[in-house]
Design an enzyme around this catalytic site. Structure first.
Site, PDB file in Angstrom:
ATOM      1  CG  HIS A  17     -53.902 -13.931  42.902  1.00 38.38           C
ATOM      2  ND1 HIS A  17     -53.072 -13.866  41.812  1.00 38.38           N
ATOM      3  CD2 HIS A  17     -55.013 -13.256  42.559  1.00 38.38           C
ATOM      4  CE1 HIS A  17     -53.661 -13.184  40.847  1.00 38.38           C
ATOM      5  NE2 HIS A  17     -54.842 -12.793  41.264  1.00 38.38           N
ATOM      6  CE  LYS A  41     -59.055  -9.332  33.615  1.00 37.41           C
ATOM      7  NZ  LYS A  41     -58.704  -9.777  34.982  1.00 37.41           N
ATOM      8  NE  ARG A  90     -56.035  -5.752  43.046  1.00 35.90           N
ATOM      9  CZ  ARG A  90     -55.985  -6.257  41.832  1.00 35.90           C
ATOM     10  NH1 ARG A  90     -54.837  -6.574  41.301  1.00 35.90           N
ATOM     11  NH2 ARG A  90     -57.072  -6.433  41.137  1.00 35.90           N
ATOM     12  CB  SER A 128     -51.947 -11.161  36.946  1.00 32.49           C
ATOM     13  OG  SER A 128     -52.384 -11.918  38.045  1.00 32.49           O
TER      14      SER A 128
HETATM   15  P1  ADP Z   1     -55.772  -9.475  38.487  1.00 31.89           P
HETATM   16  O1  ADP Z   1     -56.738  -8.403  38.847  1.00 31.89           O
HETATM   17  O2  ADP Z   1     -54.417  -9.307  39.106  1.00 31.89           O
HETATM   18  O3  ADP Z   1     -55.719  -9.858  37.025  1.00 31.89           O
HETATM   19  P2  ADP Z   1     -57.498 -11.714  39.029  1.00 31.89           P
HETATM   20  O4  ADP Z   1     -58.474 -11.404  37.975  1.00 31.89           O
HETATM   21  O5  ADP Z   1     -56.882 -13.052  38.987  1.00 31.89           O
HETATM   22  O6  ADP Z   1     -56.271 -10.741  39.212  1.00 31.89           O
HETATM   23  O7  ADP Z   1     -58.179 -11.435  40.429  1.00 31.89           O
HETATM   24  C1  ADP Z   1     -58.815 -12.384  41.214  1.00 31.89           C
HETATM   25  C2  ADP Z   1     -59.152 -11.772  42.545  1.00 31.89           C
HETATM   26  O8  ADP Z   1     -57.935 -11.562  43.258  1.00 31.89           O
HETATM   27  C3  ADP Z   1     -59.831 -10.406  42.491  1.00 31.89           C
HETATM   28  O9  ADP Z   1     -60.727 -10.309  43.574  1.00 31.89           O
HETATM   29  C4  ADP Z   1     -58.683  -9.451  42.673  1.00 31.89           C
HETATM   30  O10 ADP Z   1     -59.121  -8.230  43.232  1.00 31.89           O
HETATM   31  C5  ADP Z   1     -57.842 -10.216  43.656  1.00 31.89           C
HETATM   32  N1  ADP Z   1     -56.452  -9.803  43.641  1.00 31.89           N
HETATM   33  C6  ADP Z   1     -55.582  -9.780  42.614  1.00 31.89           C
HETATM   34  N2  ADP Z   1     -54.379  -9.303  42.982  1.00 31.89           N
HETATM   35  C7  ADP Z   1     -54.486  -9.008  44.301  1.00 31.89           C
HETATM   36  C8  ADP Z   1     -53.615  -8.437  45.280  1.00 31.89           C
HETATM   37  N3  ADP Z   1     -52.393  -8.046  44.975  1.00 31.89           N
HETATM   38  N4  ADP Z   1     -54.087  -8.274  46.522  1.00 31.89           N
HETATM   39  C9  ADP Z   1     -55.337  -8.636  46.824  1.00 31.89           C
HETATM   40  N5  ADP Z   1     -56.234  -9.144  45.985  1.00 31.89           N
HETATM   41  C10 ADP Z   1     -55.811  -9.337  44.728  1.00 31.89           C
END
Ligand code: ADP
Length: 161
Positions: A17, A41, A90, A128
């Site tokens: 993030h 979630k 990703r 996460s």
């Molecule tokens: P997760 O998918 O890890 O639970 P979130 O729901 O908080 O994360 O995702 C928020 C945004 O951040 C989404 O667009 C997700 O694709 C992106 N994101 C999460 N982890 C990464 C990462 N390692 N690299 C790039 N983008 C990420």
């Protein structure tokens, strides 16, 4: 002033993030990290805990804020005075869902654009969910999250061990 909204669950915030936030910070004047409640979630951390962790992680970036995401995302984006949403991409596996979400948001309000950013290669497999899984099993997550998040994970998971 160009504002962008970066929505997600951030349960907890990871270096993946942060990589996206840092890239966006070079393009926009103001970034609002919008934390979604996402009860479906079953988040490990409360809204306040997630917000505090985001704020601590971006303390070195003065134009990044953290806020609770309320209501429809496109409405929230307009309320923030933003015209765009940032999402991280990703692997190919993110694509289908993100494509659907971006087109749906465009249907709801075509003034709001979705911008996709790719993280550094080493964060491509980071989520996460995986961080929580590793921490739960007692693994070392220091390569994936800041120290204060590691400590928060330890505190939270000590109660469930
Ligand atoms: P997760 O998918 O890890 O639970 P979130 O729901 O908080 O994360 O995702 C928020 C945004 O951040 C989404 O667009 C997700 O694709 C992106 N994101 C999460 N982890 C990464 C990462 N390692 N690299 C790039 N983008 C990420």
């Amino acid at each position: 002033m160009r504002t962008v909204v970066y929505p997600g669950s951030f349960d907890p915030i990871t270096y993946g993030h942060l990589d996206i936030i840092q890239r966006a910070a070079k393009l926009f004047d103001r970034i609002v990290v919008a934390i979604a409640n996402n009860d479906a979630k079953r988040p490990l951390f409360s809204m306040n805990e997630r917000r505090e962790m985001v704020l601590k992680s971006v303390a070195h970036l003065p134009h990044v804020e953290a806020d609770k995401l309320t209501g429809l995302l496109v409405d929230y984006v307009r309320k923030q005075g933003a015209k765009a949403i940032i999402r991280g991409l990703r692997a190919v596996s993110d694509f289908e869902f993100e494509f659907q979400l971006a087109l749906m948001n465009r249907k709801l309000d075509d003034r709001v654009e979705t911008i996709f950013m790719m993280p550094k290669e080493s964060y491509v497999f980071l989520s996460s969910r995986i961080v929580k899984e590793i921490a739960r099993l007692g693994g070392d997550v220091s390569a994936f999250v800041p120290l204060h998040v590691q400590k928060a994970l330890d505190r939270k998971l000590a109660k469930t061990r």
